[in-house]
Design a protein around this motif. Structure first.
Motif, PDB file in Angstrom:
ATOM      1  N   ALA A   1       0.843  -1.192   0.000  1.00  0.00           N
ATOM      2  CA  ALA A   1       0.000   0.000   0.000  1.00  0.00           C
ATOM      3  C   ALA A   1       0.879   1.242   0.000  1.00  0.00           C
ATOM      4  O   ALA A   1       2.028   1.207   0.445  1.00  0.00           O
ATOM      5  N   VAL A   2       0.330   2.332  -0.517  1.00  0.00           N
ATOM      6  CA  VAL A   2       0.988   3.629  -0.501  1.00  0.00           C
ATOM      7  C   VAL A   2       0.043   4.630   0.152  1.00  0.00           C
ATOM      8  O   VAL A   2      -1.126   4.732  -0.234  1.00  0.00           O
ATOM      9  N   PHE A   3       0.548   5.347   1.145  1.00  0.00           N
ATOM     10  CA  PHE A   3      -0.202   6.403   1.813  1.00  0.00           C
ATOM     11  C   PHE A   3       0.429   7.737   1.430  1.00  0.00           C
ATOM     12  O   PHE A   3       1.650   7.885   1.495  1.00  0.00           O
ATOM     13  N   SER A   4      -0.405   8.714   1.063  1.00  0.00           N
ATOM     14  CA  SER A   4       0.138  10.007   0.659  1.00  0.00           C
ATOM     15  C   SER A   4      -0.786  11.136   1.089  1.00  0.00           C
ATOM     16  O   SER A   4      -2.013  10.978   1.117  1.00  0.00           O
ATOM     17  N   ASN A   5      -0.189  12.260   1.434  1.00  0.00           N
ATOM     18  CA  ASN A   5      -0.954  13.473   1.722  1.00  0.00           C
ATOM     19  C   ASN A   5      -1.183  14.295   0.462  1.00  0.00           C
ATOM     20  O   ASN A   5      -1.682  15.416   0.540  1.00  0.00           O
ATOM     21  N   TYR A   6      -0.833  13.739  -0.677  1.00  0.00           N
ATOM     22  CA  TYR A   6      -0.915  14.437  -1.963  1.00  0.00           C
ATOM     23  C   TYR A   6      -2.033  13.817  -2.782  1.00  0.00           C
ATOM     24  O   TYR A   6      -2.038  12.604  -3.036  1.00  0.00           O
ATOM     25  N   GLN A   7      -2.971  14.649  -3.216  1.00  0.00           N
ATOM     26  CA  GLN A   7      -4.169  14.117  -3.854  1.00  0.00           C
ATOM     27  C   GLN A   7      -3.974  13.763  -5.319  1.00  0.00           C
ATOM     28  O   GLN A   7      -4.529  12.775  -5.800  1.00  0.00           O
ATOM     29  N   ASN A   8      -3.166  14.536  -6.010  1.00  0.00           N
ATOM     30  CA  ASN A   8      -3.109  14.420  -7.469  1.00  0.00           C
ATOM     31  C   ASN A   8      -2.249  13.231  -7.900  1.00  0.00           C
ATOM     32  O   ASN A   8      -1.204  13.379  -8.514  1.00  0.00           O
ATOM     33  N   ILE A   9      -2.687  12.044  -7.545  1.00  0.00           N
ATOM     34  CA  ILE A   9      -1.973  10.816  -7.876  1.00  0.00           C
ATOM     35  C   ILE A   9      -2.914   9.891  -8.646  1.00  0.00           C
ATOM     36  O   ILE A   9      -4.069   9.719  -8.265  1.00  0.00           O
ATOM     37  N   GLY A  10      -2.421   9.301  -9.697  1.00  0.00           N
ATOM     38  CA  GLY A  10      -3.210   8.349 -10.458  1.00  0.00           C
ATOM     39  C   GLY A  10      -2.515   7.004 -10.557  1.00  0.00           C
ATOM     40  O   GLY A  10      -1.287   6.924 -10.551  1.00  0.00           O
ATOM     41  N   GLU A  11      -3.301   5.952 -10.605  1.00  0.00           N
ATOM     42  CA  GLU A  11      -2.752   4.609 -10.749  1.00  0.00           C
ATOM     43  C   GLU A  11      -2.591   4.285 -12.227  1.00  0.00           C
ATOM     44  O   GLU A  11      -3.538   4.331 -12.995  1.00  0.00           O
ATOM     45  N   LYS A  12      -1.361   3.963 -12.614  1.00  0.00           N
ATOM     46  CA  LYS A  12      -1.105   3.601 -13.999  1.00  0.00           C
ATOM     47  C   LYS A  12      -1.320   2.109 -14.236  1.00  0.00           C
ATOM     48  O   LYS A  12      -1.876   1.705 -15.244  1.00  0.00           O
ATOM     49  N   GLU A  13      -0.861   1.286 -13.282  1.00  0.00           N
ATOM     50  CA  GLU A  13      -0.950  -0.158 -13.509  1.00  0.00           C
ATOM     51  C   GLU A  13      -0.676  -0.916 -12.217  1.00  0.00           C
ATOM     52  O   GLU A  13       0.180  -0.524 -11.424  1.00  0.00           O
ATOM     53  N   LYS A  14      -1.409  -1.982 -11.999  1.00  0.00           N
ATOM     54  CA  LYS A  14      -1.125  -2.937 -10.938  1.00  0.00           C
ATOM     55  C   LYS A  14      -0.511  -4.177 -11.586  1.00  0.00           C
ATOM     56  O   LYS A  14      -1.056  -4.716 -12.546  1.00  0.00           O
ATOM     57  N   ILE A  15       0.619  -4.610 -11.049  1.00  0.00           N
ATOM     58  CA  ILE A  15       1.441  -5.608 -11.723  1.00  0.00           C
ATOM     59  C   ILE A  15       1.574  -6.848 -10.854  1.00  0.00           C
ATOM     60  O   ILE A  15       1.818  -6.753  -9.645  1.00  0.00           O
ATOM     61  N   SER A  16       1.422  -8.017 -11.451  1.00  0.00           N
ATOM     62  CA  SER A  16       1.682  -9.286 -10.772  1.00  0.00           C
ATOM     63  C   SER A  16       3.097  -9.738 -11.101  1.00  0.00           C
ATOM     64  O   SER A  16       3.516  -9.711 -12.263  1.00  0.00           O
ATOM     65  N   LEU A  17       3.832 -10.159 -10.078  1.00  0.00           N
ATOM     66  CA  LEU A  17       5.224 -10.560 -10.234  1.00  0.00           C
ATOM     67  C   LEU A  17       5.382 -12.044  -9.932  1.00  0.00           C
ATOM     68  O   LEU A  17       4.540 -12.648  -9.265  1.00  0.00           O
TER      69      LEU A  17
END
Length: 648
Positions: free
Chosen positions: A97-113
């Protein structure tokens, strides 16, 4: 803009429950993390925080992501945003997980390894956020499979995981000037220094590191910090201050950065503990500060104290010419010659602050820890010329060039840093020359060499014959493998003449910029610089500008040196004949106008011996100048830090 990256493996799992010093309750351990993250944020509430965690929700049915988010909002009084990737196939609920105080974030891709047994496939998450108008930063948060015998004993899955992540980065962030961060528990021991890992049952750790982390380094990423023994992050529930020799410990947790327009700030190792000083995880976390700039340049250097080379250094005398090169792993190579034409090398490691020579209180002084086996200097060639130069890349590949005994033919050799052990099993670095002999490649006198992280080579030199004695030429080459662990340089035709002058110096970066500097041929007080762009496919340098270095100093110039980083900062030093001071200037490449914008006129204030000067710098704003002082045969050096100006 200050960006704070935190990577922490929140391993609160069952593996430690039978040990004495472990927080038995996962809820109690989670509370330690919540308080720790909140206190980190309070260090800089105005900054952007990206807190990346691994093994959250592991072996637990509750929603720890929401718990941490709610706790942060209550204790910091600001809105927090979360992004998560969970492997639903895994029996143990592997999650990041990623926690951020910055709103302008978009998810580009979720990757399986790739994963191991029990279907425990690992995951990564690629995020993008806008840090300024039209300026984006990419973030990959991930957790690789563990290096156990039943999971990934040969490291192939970790290697494939890094390959997949770099492939996705190239697709989404193909502009090398866009900063990208890879962070997480990569389950790869950092073997770049012999004192930061202990792996009793894994002899292949160095190969795994080279195949995994080495991929990222070759792709232009840098480690956010070069770790020391105090930066150990994986301790397997044992007391990190007294790590056992019969168990594995080292650095698993990385923050890798492709800089773009960002520069590295301070880092700290985090060890969240409860009131009884019991750690909340079998890992420690990493906190790295990045300074992002939309423009401006470094305008001065804050120099550390003057330090002399070791007394036992051999091969130095009043006729010595030396060269030094540093990579972004804090590894240094210095080469020099004596009056008989014997060539020596020294290998060093740049240390900072409290890791000073005497292990005394923090003096704030960076220094070089010389790390060559048995003696401080090792001879590697005899009976050659006295002109010499060296370059090193981030994978520890080394190129050395020199003149022969007649001071006319130019010769080169290629090597690589390698660990060796003495009779007391003490590790140290040596250079493994591949092959051992040097090879002729051109003729001439004064010379210099530079190399980037794709093994492109630029060599410059002064002409050999009396008719063309002042003519400066450039050779372009590439390091290639010739099999059986042997390497060579594939030179592209003969050197191309570009101007007249003396004492040429050259530097290049991974963006293919080339900066050359030299003394003038008619007026000794004049010195010049050239800015060019290397085109490896055409085997040519397109020179954009040639200009006289404009300063108020009217003394005769006796020596010049130049260095450059991937952030387009250029450091330039020169010596003068009368005062024998070392003068320096900092410039920034103005790509729009094909020029270098200089801040000139600073002096280090050292009574240096004429013509004997060398310079190197890395992408972390570290600068090292090496010089002789009048009447002394052992050289000195100073480590400096580029100080960034406010944006205009």
């Amino acid at each position: 803009m200050k960006i704070h990256i935190v990577s922490y493996n929140m391993a609160m799992g069952k593996n430690g429950e039978d040990r004495n010093k472990i927080i038995k309750s996962k809820e109690a351990a989670l509370e330690v993390f919540e308080n720790g993250f909140s206190n980190l944020y309070k260090q800089d509430p105005e900054g952007v925080w990206l807190i990346c965690v691994e093994e959250i929700n592991k072996n637990d049915g509750g929603n720890q992501v929401e718990q941490v988010k709610d706790s942060l909002e209550q204790t910091t009084s600001v809105k927090w945003y979360t992004h998560r990737n969970k492997n639903g196939v895994s029996l143990d609920g592997e999650s990041i997980a990623v926690f951020s105080n910055y709103q302008n974030i978009g998810e580009k891709e979720k990757i399986s390894l790739p994963g191991g047994k029990w279907g425990s496939y690992r995951v990564a998450m690629l995020l993008e956020f806008e840090i300024a108008a039209g300026k984006k930063l990419g973030l990959v948060s991930t957790h690789f499979i563990q290096p156990s015998e039943d999971q990934d004993p040969e490291g192939e899955k970790r290697k494939d995981s890094m390959s997949l992540i770099l492939e996705r980065i190239r697709e989404h962030f193909n502009d090398a000037n866009e900063p990208v961060i890879i962070c997480g528990d990569l389950n790869v021991f950092d073997t770049s220094s012999s004192d930061i890992y202990n792996i009793p049952k894994d002899d292949d750790a160095i190969a795994v590191y080279n195949n995994t982390i080495g991929q990222a380094l070759e792709a232009g990423f840098k480690k956010g910090y070069q770790p020391t023994r105090d930066d150990i992050t994986y301790h397997a529930w044992d007391d990190p201050s007294n790590l056992p020799s019969d168990k594995s410990w080292g650095i698993f947790d990385y923050i890798l950065v492709r800089n773009g327009s960002s520069t590295f700030g301070d880092h700290e190792i985090i060890n969240f503990k409860n009131a009884d000083s019991i750690p909340a995880s079998d890992h420690k976390g990493v906190h790295l500060q990045l300074d992002y700039s939309e423009g401006g340049s470094s305008t001065t250097i804050e120099w550390g104290e003057e330090i002399q080379f070791p007394d036992e250094s051999s091969g130095f005398d009043n006729d010595s010419i030396l060269a030094i090169a540093m990579n972004n792993e804090n590894h240094l190579v210095e080469v020099h010659c004596d009056e008989h034409g014997n060539h020596y090398y020294m290998v060093g490691y740049l240390r900072f602050n409290k890791y000073n020579l005497n292990d005394s209180d923090d003096t704030g002084t960076a220094y070089i820890e010389w790390n060559t086996a048995d003696t401080a200097s090792q001879v590697y060639e005899t009976g050659q010329g006295k002109r010499i130069a060296v370059a090193i890349d981030d994978c520890d590949n080394i190129v050395e060039v020199h003149t022969d005994s007649d001071e006319d033919d130019h010769r080169y050799r290629v090597g690589k840093l390698a660990l060796e052990y003495n009779d007391e099993s003490k590790p140290s670095w040596k250079i493994d020359w591949q092959p051992a002999d040097s090879h002729n490649y051109d003729t001439g006198k004064d010379l210099a060499v530079a190399m980037d992280n794709k093994m492109n080579i630029v060599e410059v030199h002064r002409g050999q014959s009396k008719k063309h004695d002042q003519e400066l030429s450039a050779n372009i080459g590439k390091v290639v493998s010739s099999g059986d662990s042997q390497t060579s340089i594939e030179w592209h035709d003969e050197g191309n003449s570009y101007t007249d002058g003396y004492n040429p110096a050259v530097t290049m970066n991974d963006n293919l910029f080339v900066v050359e500097a030299h003394r003038g041929n008619d007026h000794k007080e004049q010195h010049y610089y050239r800015l060019g762009v290397l085109d490896p496919s055409k085997k040519d340098i397109s020179w954009k500008v040639t200009s006289k270095f404009d300063d108020s100093n009217d003394e005769d110039v006796t020596g010049v040196a130049v260095a450059m980083d991937n952030n387009s900062n250029v450091a330039y030093v020169y010596t003068t004949e009368t005062t024998k001071d070392i003068w320096y200037a900092i410039g920034n490449i103005d790509t729009a106008n094909n020029n270098i914008l200089w801040n000139t006129g600073n002096t280090i204030g050292i009574n240096a011996q004429c013509s004997k000067i060398a310079l190197t710098m890395d992408n972390n704003h570290n600068v090292i100048v090496v010089y002789f002082k009048s009447g002394e045969s052992i050289p000195y050096y100073r480590v400096g830090k580029l100080i960034k100006a406010e944006n205009q």
